[in-house]
Every structure is written in C-alpha cells, then in structure tokens.
Design a protein around this motif. Sequence first.
Motif, PDB file in Angstrom:
ATOM      1  N   ILE A  41      28.493  51.974   7.404  1.00 28.18           N
ATOM      2  CA  ILE A  41      28.991  50.850   6.601  1.00 28.18           C
ATOM      3  C   ILE A  41      30.440  50.525   6.994  1.00 28.18           C
ATOM      4  N   GLY A  42      31.241  51.559   7.230  1.00 33.45           N
ATOM      5  CA  GLY A  42      32.650  51.352   7.566  1.00 33.45           C
ATOM      6  C   GLY A  42      32.849  50.561   8.854  1.00 33.45           C
ATOM      7  N   ASP A  43      31.895  50.638   9.776  1.00 29.81           N
ATOM      8  CA  ASP A  43      32.010  49.857  11.020  1.00 29.81           C
ATOM      9  C   ASP A  43      31.980  48.359  10.703  1.00 29.81           C
ATOM     10  N   LEU A  44      31.092  47.974   9.773  1.00 30.65           N
ATOM     11  CA  LEU A  44      31.006  46.570   9.366  1.00 30.65           C
ATOM     12  C   LEU A  44      32.235  46.193   8.538  1.00 30.65           C
ATOM     13  N   ALA A  45      32.602  47.101   7.612  1.00 30.63           N
ATOM     14  CA  ALA A  45      33.717  46.819   6.695  1.00 30.63           C
ATOM     15  C   ALA A  45      35.018  46.574   7.464  1.00 30.63           C
ATOM     16  N   GLU A  46      35.271  47.406   8.480  1.00 28.83           N
ATOM     17  CA  GLU A  46      36.505  47.231   9.248  1.00 28.83           C
ATOM     18  C   GLU A  46      36.520  45.878   9.961  1.00 28.83           C
ATOM     19  N   ALA A  47      35.370  45.491  10.522  1.00 25.61           N
ATOM     20  CA  ALA A  47      35.289  44.212  11.238  1.00 25.61           C
ATOM     21  C   ALA A  47      35.498  43.036  10.279  1.00 25.61           C
ATOM     22  N   ILE A  48      34.959  43.159   9.067  1.00 35.30           N
ATOM     23  CA  ILE A  48      35.129  42.101   8.054  1.00 35.30           C
ATOM     24  C   ILE A  48      36.616  41.961   7.707  1.00 35.30           C
ATOM     25  N   GLN A  49      37.249  43.082   7.410  1.00 32.66           N
ATOM     26  CA  GLN A  49      38.670  43.067   7.039  1.00 32.66           C
ATOM     27  C   GLN A  49      39.535  42.492   8.166  1.00 32.66           C
ATOM     28  N   LYS A  50      39.262  42.937   9.393  1.00 29.26           N
ATOM     29  CA  LYS A  50      40.078  42.485  10.532  1.00 29.26           C
ATOM     30  C   LYS A  50      40.011  40.972  10.716  1.00 29.26           C
ATOM     31  N   LEU A  51      38.802  40.433  10.614  1.00 27.07           N
ATOM     32  CA  LEU A  51      38.643  38.983  10.803  1.00 27.07           C
ATOM     33  C   LEU A  51      39.461  38.236   9.748  1.00 27.07           C
ATOM     34  N   ILE A  52      39.355  38.680   8.496  1.00 23.36           N
ATOM     35  CA  ILE A  52      40.047  37.997   7.393  1.00 23.36           C
ATOM     36  C   ILE A  52      41.565  38.084   7.575  1.00 23.36           C
ATOM     37  N   GLU A  53      42.060  39.267   7.864  1.00 26.06           N
ATOM     38  CA  GLU A  53      43.514  39.450   7.961  1.00 26.06           C
ATOM     39  C   GLU A  53      44.072  38.790   9.222  1.00 26.06           C
ATOM     40  N   SER A  54      43.249  38.660  10.269  1.00 26.01           N
ATOM     41  CA  SER A  54      43.717  38.000  11.504  1.00 26.01           C
ATOM     42  C   SER A  54      44.046  36.530  11.250  1.00 26.01           C
ATOM     43  N   ARG A  55      43.494  35.984  10.152  1.00 21.86           N
ATOM     44  CA  ARG A  55      43.765  34.575   9.829  1.00 21.86           C
ATOM     45  C   ARG A  55      44.834  34.434   8.750  1.00 21.86           C
ATOM     46  N   GLY A  56      45.474  35.532   8.396  1.00 22.54           N
ATOM     47  CA  GLY A  56      46.556  35.471   7.415  1.00 22.54           C
ATOM     48  C   GLY A  56      46.072  35.484   5.977  1.00 22.54           C
ATOM     49  N   PHE A  57      44.783  35.723   5.764  1.00 22.13           N
ATOM     50  CA  PHE A  57      44.242  35.813   4.408  1.00 22.13           C
ATOM     51  C   PHE A  57      44.124  37.281   3.994  1.00 22.13           C
ATOM     52  N   GLN A  58      43.731  37.520   2.734  1.00 23.43           N
ATOM     53  CA  GLN A  58      43.583  38.896   2.245  1.00 23.43           C
ATOM     54  C   GLN A  58      42.183  39.142   1.685  1.00 23.43           C
ATOM     55  N   VAL A  59      41.856  40.423   1.563  1.00 26.66           N
ATOM     56  CA  VAL A  59      40.529  40.870   1.123  1.00 26.66           C
ATOM     57  C   VAL A  59      40.615  41.416  -0.301  1.00 26.66           C
ATOM     58  N   VAL A  60      39.761  40.914  -1.189  1.00 31.22           N
ATOM     59  CA  VAL A  60      39.689  41.470  -2.545  1.00 31.22           C
ATOM     60  C   VAL A  60      39.103  42.886  -2.478  1.00 31.22           C
ATOM     61  N   ARG A  61      39.732  43.827  -3.175  1.00 32.48           N
ATOM     62  CA  ARG A  61      39.296  45.230  -3.127  1.00 32.48           C
ATOM     63  C   ARG A  61      38.388  45.621  -4.290  1.00 32.48           C
ATOM     64  N   GLU A  62      38.572  44.965  -5.442  1.00 35.66           N
ATOM     65  CA  GLU A  62      37.922  45.440  -6.677  1.00 35.66           C
ATOM     66  C   GLU A  62      36.429  45.156  -6.727  1.00 35.66           C
ATOM     67  N   TYR A  63      35.963  44.211  -5.935  1.00 38.10           N
ATOM     68  CA  TYR A  63      34.537  43.848  -5.960  1.00 38.10           C
ATOM     69  C   TYR A  63      33.990  43.969  -4.546  1.00 38.10           C
ATOM     70  N   VAL A  64      32.791  44.538  -4.444  1.00 40.39           N
ATOM     71  CA  VAL A  64      32.251  44.871  -3.123  1.00 40.39           C
ATOM     72  C   VAL A  64      30.770  44.500  -3.057  1.00 40.39           C
ATOM     73  N   GLY A  65      30.243  44.496  -1.846  1.00 37.63           N
ATOM     74  CA  GLY A  65      28.815  44.301  -1.665  1.00 37.63           C
ATOM     75  C   GLY A  65      28.043  45.551  -2.064  1.00 37.63           C
ATOM     76  N   HIS A  66      26.715  45.482  -1.909  1.00 35.59           N
ATOM     77  CA  HIS A  66      25.865  46.514  -2.505  1.00 35.59           C
ATOM     78  C   HIS A  66      24.474  46.497  -1.898  1.00 35.59           C
ATOM     79  N   GLY A  67      23.770  47.605  -2.080  1.00 39.24           N
ATOM     80  CA  GLY A  67      22.346  47.591  -1.800  1.00 39.24           C
ATOM     81  C   GLY A  67      21.646  46.704  -2.808  1.00 39.24           C
ATOM     82  N   ILE A  68      20.447  46.230  -2.453  1.00 41.42           N
ATOM     83  CA  ILE A  68      19.688  45.362  -3.359  1.00 41.42           C
ATOM     84  C   ILE A  68      18.201  45.612  -3.131  1.00 41.42           C
ATOM     85  N   GLY A  69      17.401  45.430  -4.189  1.00 40.32           N
ATOM     86  CA  GLY A  69      15.960  45.663  -4.070  1.00 40.32           C
ATOM     87  C   GLY A  69      15.288  45.517  -5.415  1.00 40.32           C
TER      88      GLY A  69
END
Length: 254
Positions: free
Chosen positions: A143-171
């Motif tokens: 999961i961390g491999d995806l998470a790091e890539a998500i964060q990097k893309l967002i921060e590379s554009r000068g924006f920030q990532v919300v920490r308090e709410y996250v994705g999840h498994g679903i079913g």
Amino acid sequence: MISLKSKREIQLMRQAADVLKLVFQEVHKHIRPGIATDELDQFAEKVIRDAGAEPAFKGYRGFPKTACISVNEEVVHGIPGNRILKEGDIISFDIGARVQGYYADAARTWPVGTVTKDEMLLIKTAKDALDAGLAAYKPGCRIGDLAEAIQKLIESRGFQVVREYVGHGIGRAIHEDPQVPNYGKAGQGARIQPGMVLAIEPMVTQGNCAVEILQDGWTVVTKDRKPASHYEDDIAFSEEGFVILTRDEPDVSV
Ligand code: MG
C-alpha cells in the motif's frame, strides 16, 4: 482483517460500480449555477433506486442523505441541502451504492461554470494523484508504494494531502481493512494481493492540509477555508493486474 473477494463477489461490486457511473453521468449534467445541492442528491437517489440498488450512505452512522456534497473549502462529508451552487464554486460529489449486499463508493470533483486555473489544477490533481498511485502498482507491492506516489504527485504541484481521512478496503462493508492513506513511504503497509478491492481517494488542499469538522458533526472543512478537491475510485486487484470498477473512459470528471 483484510477480506479477499471471489470473482463472483467482484462481479456484484461491478454492478454497484456501474450504478455509480450512471449517477455521475446524470448528476454531472445538472451541475450549474443556481441549482441546490439537495436537488443533485435527489437525482442521485433516483438513479440508484431506478437501477434496483440502494444508497449506501443514507442512514450510515446517521448520515441523512444519499450523496456527500462538499463545496469549495468543504473537503468531504458535506450534507446536501438548500445551498445554491454559484459560478466559480467547485463541488465534490461522493456517492455509494449497494447491490445484493456488496458496495461501491466513488467521488468526483467538478467545477461550477468557470473556475480559476489553479482550481482547475486542484480538481485535476486529485484524479492524477490516484492514477499516479496506480502507476506505481506492481504485483506484490505494498500500500505504501501507492501512497508515496500519490503524495509525491500532489506535493509536486504545490498542493497538500489531507491526513485525517484515507481510502479503504470495500466489499460486504463500505469501509473494510486495510486503510489506504494518501501519504506515506514505499515498502510500508499491507501487501496488495489478488482479490483485494480498494477504494483509493486522494483529498487535496490548495492551502494548508489541516481540517476541522463543522457544528453539523459531518462537514469536514479546511481550517484556512481554502478549497479542496477529492476523487475516489474502487480498484479490484487480480493475478492479471487491476480494474478500475467505478471509472468511465472518457470520464465525466475533468
Ligand atoms: Mg470512500
């Protein structure tokens, strides 16, 4: 505990996801200055029920409506009501449906009329971040491999990532393990296995990423009241790779 889904279960989740795609197509047609968020909620509920599905959010922990509609500085969990959309707003529309006990959950952010260039980029960045996360996927990765890539893309554009709410498994439940943060380090977290279905949902802020909850007990807003965007898809992982269950191509989002 992480539950792995059979092909049959993923097929039911695909049906729920197809309903959400119809909702996005229908609601997107009505996004314009002058419409109330509650009207959009009613369109969404009608599409879901006409398809023989059930709204997943209505009544969930007491949430009163079918969709979460969050405008401008509202990040997620906004309650539809008599608020009238106006030119220049950005609106995040988050929706869930259940078919034969299986859930789908997805979100889009749309501009209302013309918005600033930076707000268009903010909107696009939530989707691009999700796609950057998926681009980092390799069989056996974490999961961390995806998470790091998500964060990097967002921060590379000068924006920030919300920490308090996250994705999840679903079913069989709308929120299952594992948590899927939109920030982190490659190599960390659970290993992604065939049969996992994950709702990945980057939340991006134009200013500072700190958030707070309004008096209504639901609506999450940025503390600095600068706008935020949100994009969510459900992704089914298999031996062959992954399928984005909730996405149309071309997508109506951006
Ligand atoms: Mg979700």
